[in-house]
Scaffold this active site. Structure first.
Site, PDB file in Angstrom:
ATOM      1  N   GLY A  32      33.205  16.964  24.993  1.00 35.18           N
ATOM      2  CA  GLY A  32      34.445  17.045  24.220  1.00 35.18           C
ATOM      3  C   GLY A  32      35.535  16.289  24.957  1.00 35.18           C
ATOM      4  O   GLY A  32      35.253  15.362  25.716  1.00 35.18           O
ATOM      5  N   ARG A  33      36.767  16.722  24.747  1.00 34.44           N
ATOM      6  CA  ARG A  33      37.891  16.014  25.363  1.00 34.44           C
ATOM      7  C   ARG A  33      37.838  16.067  26.881  1.00 34.44           C
ATOM      8  O   ARG A  33      38.087  15.080  27.557  1.00 34.44           O
ATOM      9  CB  ARG A  33      39.208  16.605  24.858  1.00 34.44           C
ATOM     10  CG  ARG A  33      39.500  16.199  23.427  1.00 34.44           C
ATOM     11  CD  ARG A  33      40.694  16.959  22.888  1.00 34.44           C
ATOM     12  NE  ARG A  33      40.337  18.351  22.619  1.00 34.44           N
ATOM     13  CZ  ARG A  33      40.686  19.007  21.516  1.00 34.44           C
ATOM     14  NH1 ARG A  33      41.418  18.401  20.596  1.00 34.44           N
ATOM     15  NH2 ARG A  33      40.342  20.259  21.335  1.00 34.44           N
ATOM     16  N   ILE A  34      37.509  17.252  27.435  1.00 35.96           N
ATOM     17  CA  ILE A  34      37.458  17.354  28.900  1.00 35.96           C
ATOM     18  C   ILE A  34      36.231  16.606  29.433  1.00 35.96           C
ATOM     19  O   ILE A  34      36.297  15.922  30.448  1.00 35.96           O
ATOM     20  CB  ILE A  34      37.458  18.826  29.359  1.00 35.96           C
ATOM     21  CG1 ILE A  34      38.704  19.541  28.826  1.00 35.96           C
ATOM     22  CG2 ILE A  34      37.420  18.912  30.882  1.00 35.96           C
ATOM     23  CD1 ILE A  34      38.734  21.041  29.085  1.00 35.96           C
TER      24      ILE A  34
ATOM     25  N   ARG B 167      26.167  19.263  20.796  1.00 38.64           N
ATOM     26  CA  ARG B 167      25.549  19.580  19.511  1.00 38.64           C
ATOM     27  C   ARG B 167      25.208  18.310  18.740  1.00 38.64           C
ATOM     28  O   ARG B 167      24.187  18.220  18.090  1.00 38.64           O
ATOM     29  CB  ARG B 167      26.480  20.465  18.683  1.00 38.64           C
ATOM     30  CG  ARG B 167      26.323  21.939  18.993  1.00 38.64           C
ATOM     31  CD  ARG B 167      27.333  22.741  18.221  1.00 38.64           C
ATOM     32  NE  ARG B 167      28.690  22.194  18.444  1.00 38.64           N
ATOM     33  CZ  ARG B 167      29.787  22.742  17.958  1.00 38.64           C
ATOM     34  NH1 ARG B 167      29.717  23.809  17.212  1.00 38.64           N
ATOM     35  NH2 ARG B 167      30.971  22.213  18.207  1.00 38.64           N
TER      36      ARG B 167
ATOM     37  N   ARG C 141      32.662  28.248  30.924  1.00 31.13           N
ATOM     38  CA  ARG C 141      32.801  29.702  30.876  1.00 31.13           C
ATOM     39  C   ARG C 141      31.602  30.281  31.605  1.00 31.13           C
ATOM     40  O   ARG C 141      30.488  29.751  31.494  1.00 31.13           O
ATOM     41  CB  ARG C 141      32.786  30.189  29.422  1.00 31.13           C
ATOM     42  CG  ARG C 141      34.058  29.917  28.656  1.00 31.13           C
ATOM     43  CD  ARG C 141      35.172  30.877  29.054  1.00 31.13           C
ATOM     44  NE  ARG C 141      36.352  30.691  28.251  1.00 31.13           N
ATOM     45  CZ  ARG C 141      37.499  30.177  28.716  1.00 31.13           C
ATOM     46  NH1 ARG C 141      37.585  29.779  29.974  1.00 31.13           N
ATOM     47  NH2 ARG C 141      38.550  30.084  27.931  1.00 31.13           N
TER      48      ARG C 141
ATOM     49  N   ASP D 225      33.587  27.656  39.124  1.00 26.09           N
ATOM     50  CA  ASP D 225      34.976  28.055  38.936  1.00 26.09           C
ATOM     51  C   ASP D 225      35.052  29.259  38.004  1.00 26.09           C
ATOM     52  O   ASP D 225      36.096  29.892  37.881  1.00 26.09           O
ATOM     53  CB  ASP D 225      35.771  26.883  38.342  1.00 26.09           C
ATOM     54  CG  ASP D 225      37.263  27.155  38.267  1.00 26.09           C
ATOM     55  OD1 ASP D 225      37.796  27.708  39.251  1.00 26.09           O
ATOM     56  OD2 ASP D 225      37.891  26.837  37.236  1.00 26.09           O
TER      57      ASP D 225
ATOM     58  N   GLU E  91      33.882  38.066  35.066  1.00 20.04           N
ATOM     59  CA  GLU E  91      35.093  37.920  35.879  1.00 20.04           C
ATOM     60  C   GLU E  91      35.924  39.191  35.812  1.00 20.04           C
ATOM     61  O   GLU E  91      35.988  39.804  34.751  1.00 20.04           O
ATOM     62  CB  GLU E  91      35.911  36.720  35.373  1.00 20.04           C
ATOM     63  CG  GLU E  91      35.164  35.414  35.575  1.00 20.04           C
ATOM     64  CD  GLU E  91      35.955  34.191  35.111  1.00 20.04           C
ATOM     65  OE1 GLU E  91      37.163  34.315  34.865  1.00 20.04           O
ATOM     66  OE2 GLU E  91      35.345  33.110  35.019  1.00 20.04           O
TER      67      GLU E  91
ATOM     68  N   HIS F 264      38.548  30.632  39.161  1.00 20.29           N
ATOM     69  CA  HIS F 264      38.974  30.176  37.824  1.00 20.29           C
ATOM     70  C   HIS F 264      40.313  29.432  37.886  1.00 20.29           C
ATOM     71  O   HIS F 264      41.300  29.847  37.268  1.00 20.29           O
ATOM     72  CB  HIS F 264      39.059  31.362  36.851  1.00 20.29           C
ATOM     73  CG  HIS F 264      38.939  30.936  35.408  1.00 20.29           C
ATOM     74  ND1 HIS F 264      38.441  31.738  34.426  1.00 20.29           N
ATOM     75  CD2 HIS F 264      39.244  29.768  34.787  1.00 20.29           C
ATOM     76  CE1 HIS F 264      38.462  31.111  33.264  1.00 20.29           C
ATOM     77  NE2 HIS F 264      38.948  29.893  33.470  1.00 20.29           N
ATOM     78  N   VAL F 265      40.303  28.339  38.631  1.00 21.86           N
ATOM     79  CA  VAL F 265      41.536  27.561  38.818  1.00 21.86           C
ATOM     80  C   VAL F 265      41.431  26.173  38.195  1.00 21.86           C
ATOM     81  O   VAL F 265      42.135  25.249  38.597  1.00 21.86           O
ATOM     82  CB  VAL F 265      41.900  27.430  40.323  1.00 21.86           C
ATOM     83  CG1 VAL F 265      42.371  28.760  40.876  1.00 21.86           C
ATOM     84  CG2 VAL F 265      40.715  26.889  41.133  1.00 21.86           C
ATOM     85  N   GLY F 266      40.553  26.039  37.193  1.00 22.25           N
ATOM     86  CA  GLY F 266      40.327  24.732  36.573  1.00 22.25           C
ATOM     87  C   GLY F 266      41.602  24.003  36.193  1.00 22.25           C
ATOM     88  O   GLY F 266      41.724  22.802  36.404  1.00 22.25           O
TER      89      GLY F 266
END
Lengths: 318, 336
Positions: free
Chosen positions: A153-155, A175, A231, A255, A260, A278-280
């Site tokens: 995707g975008r990231i 997908r 995730r 991350d 969590e 979780h500091v993405g």
């Protein structure tokens, strides 16, 4: 006229709080205290702010009969029951794009740090072992690797943009095939078999739950590195730990975690793992941009009932 | 080289002494080609061992941990003809004295460019994103969950990176930084050709002082020479912005380490990523307790692939010399 009531799930920055409090009556809902919400308070709530880790459970949504908008602070909204939200006509917005570059940087950092053993060797120096025991073992390099992106995707595309200086061959699984010059794999296990590095940046949720399972991890192999900035539940954490413990996987840069903020003790002790809380997207600039967009969506909704950045499922609601 | 009679009789092989343990493949190939004496352990040689090694060899293969000074070169005697260094930096070798005594010096440039640049990029990201603090929380088991303002770092995109020393490694760092959206600036003895500047999108600063004062991130990529010793001294470090960070994957001597430690402790500079130190492994103990630094044990080029390539270069240098030619990577004093 009194201000509309907004349910605040999780924490926000002072800068966000200032904006929100001028437009809404803020009702904070501390973690795991859903039951403390009185019925008459719940009834007057029309708006909510939440974030990826908490989302909005179906039970809570059911207790908010007048909820009209959920502004999600972050891009991932897998914790929000979208089926129910769409059915009830609740508009959900999130904060796409503003964090693409940051999360992509985090992904590359986790790869480099894991491959070159930054955490283990930083500890080695701090403990005075370099002076005492001499040079630690060589690591594998990060040049000319095959890097697989799970979720282009975008990231994912921002990650691909950063790879050319590393001489990487880029492959991807998602997908559907995209209009990009990178090789597409329909089967994730097949892709993992050709990869030195597998970077997970697919959305969470039921569709991708444990998509990186024992088979994919084994295919990545004893020299392979797994990076997860998506995730936690995307990866079968038990299978991951098992593979790392038996050297069937080379290393992991994580991350995000399955439950969590619980982090399995086994992972903490491993020297081929880079753990981050979780500091993405955690830079001052990016979090400010995310916070601004979270508030902008609410401001626009107050003005004309629409939002700037709806989640795809809600695009037809406005 | 002496040849004995007919071509079918093998000529006497060069005697090669290696001072440190090298990758297995490299040691095997050296042993095949030359009369090679390998170092059994990974302990650096003592001074007397080094003198003995130099005396007995046609070719000495030292590394950065061996001090090959004028005295040692004099003690080596007439047998020694080539110092084929395993590594690019030759600041530990007295190249001028070697030349006077007719001993050639070669190094292994280029092979560690990408590995070192990759590590530099890793350190830039790790320091600006406060990796050690995140790690410490995770390892202690203290994490309370995602929070909007926890452990916020600084964004590198759009920030100014100043590269001190724009040689091969500096340029490789520039290429990586550009992919992360950073603005690249540099200081070098010589300005690059304009085409190269354009390709890298790099802006030249003739004055190091002026550059240092304006950068968000400073990367040290110059060699260690008498003129770069403490180039980043206390005065220059103080010119840096208080929220700037410094990364060094070059040589420790370029930075005044005690001045840097003082500034890090007093938060007059935001952070540092260090792979090299002023006194080798004897690092300033105060560094170890700082949470705004990433400390590495000189791993910039320490990859399996890079070390094998380095060994291949050493072998080519020795082999070419044996065949009566100049080693391709000969170092002459005027280059330094």
């Amino acid at each position: 006229m009194s201000k509309p009531a907004l349910l605040l799930i999780g924490e926000i920055t002072p800068r966000m709080r200032e904006r929100i409090e001028s437009d809404f009556e803020v009702i904070p809902l501390p973690r795991d205290e859903t039951d403390t919400l009185a019925d008459d308070t719940a009834k007057k709530i029309t708006a909510a702010i939440t974030f990826g880790g908490a989302g909005l459970t179906p039970e809570l949504m059911d207790r908010l009969p007048n909820l009209k908008i959920v502004s999600n602070y972050g891009v991932g909204y897998d914790g929000i029951d979208m089926g129910r939200a769409v059915e009830r006509g609740i508009l959900v917005s999130h904060t796409p794009d503003v964090l693409n570059d940051e999360v992509a940087n985090t992904a590359i950092l986790l790869w480099l740090a894991t491959a070159r053993k930054l955490p283990a060797y930083d500890t080695y120096v701090r403990a005075g072992r370099w002076e005492k025991d001499g040079n630690p073992p060589l690591t594998r390099g990060t040049q000319n690797r095959t890097v697989g992106i799970l979720g282009l995707g975008r990231i994912g595309l921002a990650i691909a943009d950063r790879l050319p200086p590393f001489g990487a061959r880029i492959v991807y699984h998602s997908r559907s095939r995209k209009d990009v010059p990178h090789e597409y794999f329909e089967n994730l296990t097949d892709m993992a078999r050709t990869c030195d590095v597998l970077i997970c940046i697919t959305p969470g949720g039921a569709e991708t739950h444990h998509i990186v399972n024992a088979e994919v991890i084994e295919a990545l192999g004893p020299d392979g590195i797994l990076v997860n900035v998506a995730r936690g539940p995307v990866v079968d954490e038990t299978a991951l730990i098992e593979a790392l413990e038996h050297k069937r996987l080379g290393g992991a840069g994580l991350d995000v975690f399955e439950n969590e903020p619980h982090v399995p003790t086994a992972l903490r002790a491993m020297d081929n793992v880079t753990l981050q809380p979780h500091v993405g997207s955690a830079t001052v600039e990016t979090r400010a941009a995310m916070g601004d967009l979270t508030c902008d969506n609410l401001s626009q909704w107050l003005k004309d009932g629409t939002v700037l950045t709806p989640v795809p499922e809600c695009a037809d609601l406005q | 080289m002496k040849t004995r009679g007919s071509a079918s009789v093998p000529r006497e092989r060069l005697s090669v002494v290696v001072t440190r343990r090298l990758p297995e493949q490299v040691e095997a190939r050296l042993s095949e080609l030359f009369d090679t004496k390998l170092r059994g352990s990974d302990e650096p040689m003592s001074r007397s061992e080094l003198v003995e090694a130099a005396k007995g060899a046609d070719v000495l293969v030292p590394t950065v941990t061996d001090e090959i000074d004028a005295t040692l070169i004099a003690q080596a005697g007439d047998k020694l003809k080539l110092i084929a260094n395993y590594g690019a930096g030759v600041d530990h070798i007295d190249v001028a004295t070697a030349r006077q005594r007719g001993v050639l010096v070669s190094n292994t440039p280029g092979v560690l460019t990408d590995d070192t640049a990759d590590m530099t990029m890793a350190l830039i990201l790790a320091v600006t994103r406060r990796i050690p603090e995140g790690l410490a929380i995770m390892q202690r088991g203290d994490w309370q969950g995602w929070a909007p303002t926890a452990l916020l770092g600084g964004r590198v995109g759009g920030r100014r990176l100043g590269i001190l020393g724009m040689g091969r490694i500096g340029q490789a760092v520039a290429r990586r930084a550009a992919a992360f959206g950073m603005q690249v600036h540099y200081h070098n003895r010589k300005q690059l050709r304009s085409e190269t500047e354009e390709e890298l999108g790099a802006r030249y600063w003739e004055s190091l002082d002026q550059m240092v004062a304006r950068m968000d991130i400073l990367s040290i990529n110059c060699p260690s020479t008498p003129s770069t010793f403490h180039l980043m001294n206390a005065r220059r470090l103080k010119l840096m912005k208080p929220d700037a960070v410094i990364v060094n994957t070059s040589r420790g001597e370029v930075i005044d380490e005690s001045a840097l430690v003082r500034m890090l402790r007093n938060r007059e500079i935001a952070g540092a990523g260090l792979d090299v130190y002023e006194h080798g492994t004897d690092i300033n103990p105060e560094l170890r307790n700082l949470d705004n630094v990433v400390l590495l044990p000189h791993m910039g080029s320490a990859t399996v692939e890079g070390r094998i390539e380095m060994g291949e270069k050493v072998i080519i240098n020795i082999k070419t010399f044996e065949d009566g030619h100049r080693p391709p990577d000969q170092v002459i004093p005027s280059m330094l």
